[in-house]
Design an enzyme around this catalytic site. Structure first.
Site, short mmCIF file in Angstrom:
data_model
loop_
_atom_site.label_atom_id
_atom_site.label_comp_id
_atom_site.label_asym_id
_atom_site.label_seq_id
_atom_site.Cartn_x
_atom_site.Cartn_y
_atom_site.Cartn_z
N SER A 576 0.84 -1.19 0.00
CA SER A 576 0.00 0.00 0.00
C SER A 576 0.87 1.24 0.00
O SER A 576 2.01 1.21 0.49
CB SER A 576 -0.91 0.01 1.23
OG SER A 576 -1.57 1.26 1.37
N TYR A 589 -2.40 -0.28 10.63
CA TYR A 589 -2.42 -0.63 9.20
C TYR A 589 -1.13 -0.20 8.50
O TYR A 589 -0.50 -0.99 7.78
CB TYR A 589 -3.63 0.04 8.55
CG TYR A 589 -3.75 -0.19 7.06
CD1 TYR A 589 -4.15 -1.43 6.57
CD2 TYR A 589 -3.46 0.82 6.16
CE1 TYR A 589 -4.26 -1.65 5.20
CE2 TYR A 589 -3.56 0.61 4.79
CZ TYR A 589 -3.96 -0.62 4.31
OH TYR A 589 -4.05 -0.84 2.97
#
Length: 699
Positions: A576, A589
């Protein structure tokens, strides 16, 4: 214990349904019915024809047209456009050009001149066999029960015993023009015969109506099935069992251990895909006393032989004292010995104009107590090769029970395998797709990015295993992609990437389904959002479990498999933008995604010497189709930016440097690049697919 009786073929002809069809449609109907049962003919095998009166598009006159299955067609699925159409008067005129058996191959070049109505479907080598039978409807099939008679040492006498004068017999002759003339001569000399057995080949039947032809085919095969049942009742097949099969799960475990080793040894310029078969028929043969002597004889029917090669490779394995690692250690010698034997066969039989030797590796591998492995350039071909060898097993069972089984003579086998017409057919085959023969496993495969990635890889010819924890979504995705790309290319497994046992079982299942693995796309993920003071330990652990530990577990298993195969490998992480650029209220995250990126770098270092490449794709804000954007994450990210959830996609688009939205297909395109040979000299790299974000620049 009562004897097992073979099920007879059902007569599936529906008179009412057929009456509403045109004559060409009845030919399709007849072909599909016959091809629907592999005991009649296997994939691509056999052919059917009808001689039909039609209006000539040039003269307007009614002319006789031969409709015959075209080259490469499959009876079970053929449609109208799968048939070649030829003028019968022109086919008969070819007799005046025929210069004899030494020149029969040149007759194939004349077939296009006989084409009716500019039909582009190429006529097959069997066209003269149908043309010259003086009956309007003809079937040519390869039934196991008939070939068992045709491949017996005394096949002529057996044919007479089973069928009397109703079905005749012709000696072996390679398919072609001369055999067509033989069939015509037989029919003229035996006007009451309904068909003929071709030695070592198959069955021809005919009739005055489509239904009569079909019924004769079914009845003839059933007569052979019933006769064999009577002859073999109470007798053990193949001399009885020499060994006992392992339990089903143990058989699969052995296959999972050996298939990658074999695949690595036989995959060179072309990657191979495997298929495993431990059906009752296969186990009966591989466990039998006569396994080795019968396997050494090879197959008889040309259709069987072309799919399965001159003979299989029998792997020594004792299921009573199973030592899989010892077998694996001997595989290199076994494979080398097979190659040397194949080269010797080629050298003995070659002609001055023979094509160069082809792949010398075995297609069929037989393992006592375990089953059969087959390998080919794609899954469908590997599966079909296995099905053809099961046909060969059925033939050997029948022939050896009532006589001596006779394989195709070596020179005849070579002349078919290296037939110049067969070589020309191979040369016309389309170029393989860029990922043909490659096997990919995609975690999170039922979601937006995962499914889009699977589709992109499938479009390039890869076999894909969808792995996901969501069983419902997995079933839907598997059905959708199986329909779109073919069931041979798609498999699915429910997989929890945080479970060591699940991961090991999932990879083992992948190996048994496809023979090995080339590409791992680690994509399974979750997301969470909360200020650090509100981040529960459970949230932190869940991110680390799925996004860090999960990526570690699947990568570790992939590395183990890649090293066993010893032909390299490819790992692509879906990380990501957040792994490089921090975001507010997403510490768990972002940290887990950063761990993924660094893990990929470490693996790139370790994998390089083994030709294992590891690269990363960093998406950003892929909302469409994404499961992680359908729950709390969407609400949480909207709250972090003080906006409504429906405003998020536009917010992310405007935030990007290129002012463009990012979709799952964009990520899939990057994965394909990194998984393909286009990036063959790249490892340890990061490709950002985020429409531009200066914070996530890698340098």
């Amino acid at each position: 214990m009562p004897d097992k009786r073979s099920a007879l073929l059902a007569n599936l002809w529906d008179e009412k349904k057929a009456a509403a069809m045109s004559e060409p449609e009845r030919l399709v109907y007849r072909s599909n019915l016959l091809g629907s049962d592999k005991r009649v003919t296997n994939y691509g095998g056999g052919n059917t024809s009808s001689k039909i009166m039609q209006k000539d598009p040039l003269t307007g006159e009614m002319v006789e047209v031969l409709w015959v299955k075209g080259s490469g067609g499959d009876s079970a699925s053929i449609k109208l456009d799968g048939f070649a159409t030829l003028y019968m008067d022109k086919l008969r005129a070819l007799k005046g050009l025929y210069r004899g058996p030494d020149h029969e191959d040149e007759m194939v070049g004349y077939l296009p001149h006989c084409t009716f109505n500019l039909n582009p479907r190429a006529a097959s080598i069997d066209t003269p066999l149908h043309a010259y039978v003086p009956k309007p409807f003809v079937d040519h099939m390869h039934p196991d029960a008939i070939i068992a008679i045709a491949a017996a040492k005394d096949s002529r006498a057996l044919t007479k015993t089973v069928f009397g004068d109703a079905i005749g017999w012709l000696p072996w002759r390679r398919p072609g023009y001369e055999l067509g003339l033989w069939l015509e001569k037989f029919c003229k000399e035996n006007p009451k015969a309904k068909g003929v057995v071709l030695e070592s080949h198959g069955l021809f039947t005919w009739g005055d109506t489509p239904e009569e032809c079909y019924r004769t085919t079914i009845d003839t095969i059933n007569a052979a099935i019933e006769w064999f049942d009577g002859q073999t009742s109470g007798k053990p097949a193949f001399g009885g069992a020499a060994v006992k099969a392992l339990a089903p799960q143990e058989r699969r475990a052995v296959a999972a251990r050996l298939m990658p080793k074999i695949r690595g040894m036989i995959s060179g310029a072309i990657s191979k895909v495997g298929h495993f078969d431990d059906s009752e028929a296969v186990l009966e043969f591989v466990n039998s006393e006569k396994l080795r002597p019968l396997a050494a004889l090879g197959t008889s029917c040309p259709d069987h032989f072309l799919r399965t090669k001159i003979r299989p490779l029998v792997i020594d394995f004792d299921p009573a004292r199973p030592d899989v690692e010892a077998v694996a250690a001997r595989l290199a010698d076994d494979v080398a010995a097979y190659r040397a034997d194949y080269q010797a066969y080629y050298d003995r039989c070659r002609h001055g104009n023979s094509p160069a030797v082809r792949d010398p590796n075995a297609v069929v591998y037989l393992i006592p107590g375990i089953g059969m492995l087959t390998f080919a350039a794609d899954k469908a071909t590997a599966r079909i090769a296995g099905e053809f060898y099961v046909n060969a097993i059925n033939v050997m069972r029948g022939a050896s029970a009532v006589s001596d089984y006779v394989g195709l003579p070596e020179q005849e086998a070579f002349d078919i395998e290296y037939w110049l017409l067969e070589e020309a057919k191979l040369q016309r085959m389309p170029k393989p797709k860029s990922l043909a023969g490659r096997v990919a496993l995609v975690t999170g495969g039922a979601g937006g990015i995962g499914k889009a990635t699977a589709i992109r890889l499938l479009r390039e010819g890869a076999c894909v295993v969808l792995a996901d924890i969501d069983a419902t979504a997995l079933e839907v995705a598997n059905g959708e992609l199986g329909t779109a790309f073919g069931k041979d290319f798609v498999r699915s497994i429910r997989l929890d990437v945080t479970s060591e046992e699940d991961v090991a079982a999932g990879f083992a299942s992948t190996v048994v389904e496809f023979g090995g693995l080339d590409i791992l796309v680690s994509n399974a993920g979750i997301s969470s959002s909360a200020p650090i003071e509100n981040t529960e330990l459970s949230m932190w652990n869940r991110n680390m479990d799925i996004l860090a530990k999960g990526y570690f577990l699947v990568s570790r298993e992939a590395f183990r498999l890649f090293k066993r195969q010893a032909i390299g490998g490819n790992v692509v992480f879906i990380a990501s933008k957040n792994g490089l650029a921090a975001s507010p209220n997403a510490a768990a995250y972002c940290t887990a995604k950063a761990a993924e990126i660094h893990l990929a770098r470490c693996l790139a270092l370790e994998g390089a010497e083994h030709q294992i490449r590891v690269n990363t794709v960093n998406p950003d804000a892929v909302l469409r189709g994404s499961k992680i954007w359908t729950g709390e994450w969407r609400e949480q990210r909207a709250a972090a930016y003080s906006m409504q959830p429906d405003e998020l996609e536009e917010h992310y688009r405007k935030r990007s440097m290129l002012k463009r939205s990012v979709f799952p297909e964009d990520i899939a395109e990057a994965v394909y690049f990194l998984a393909s040979d286009m990036s063959a000299k790249s490892t340890g790299n990061i490709v950002n697919v985020d429409a531009g974000n200066a914070q996530s620049f890698t340098r």
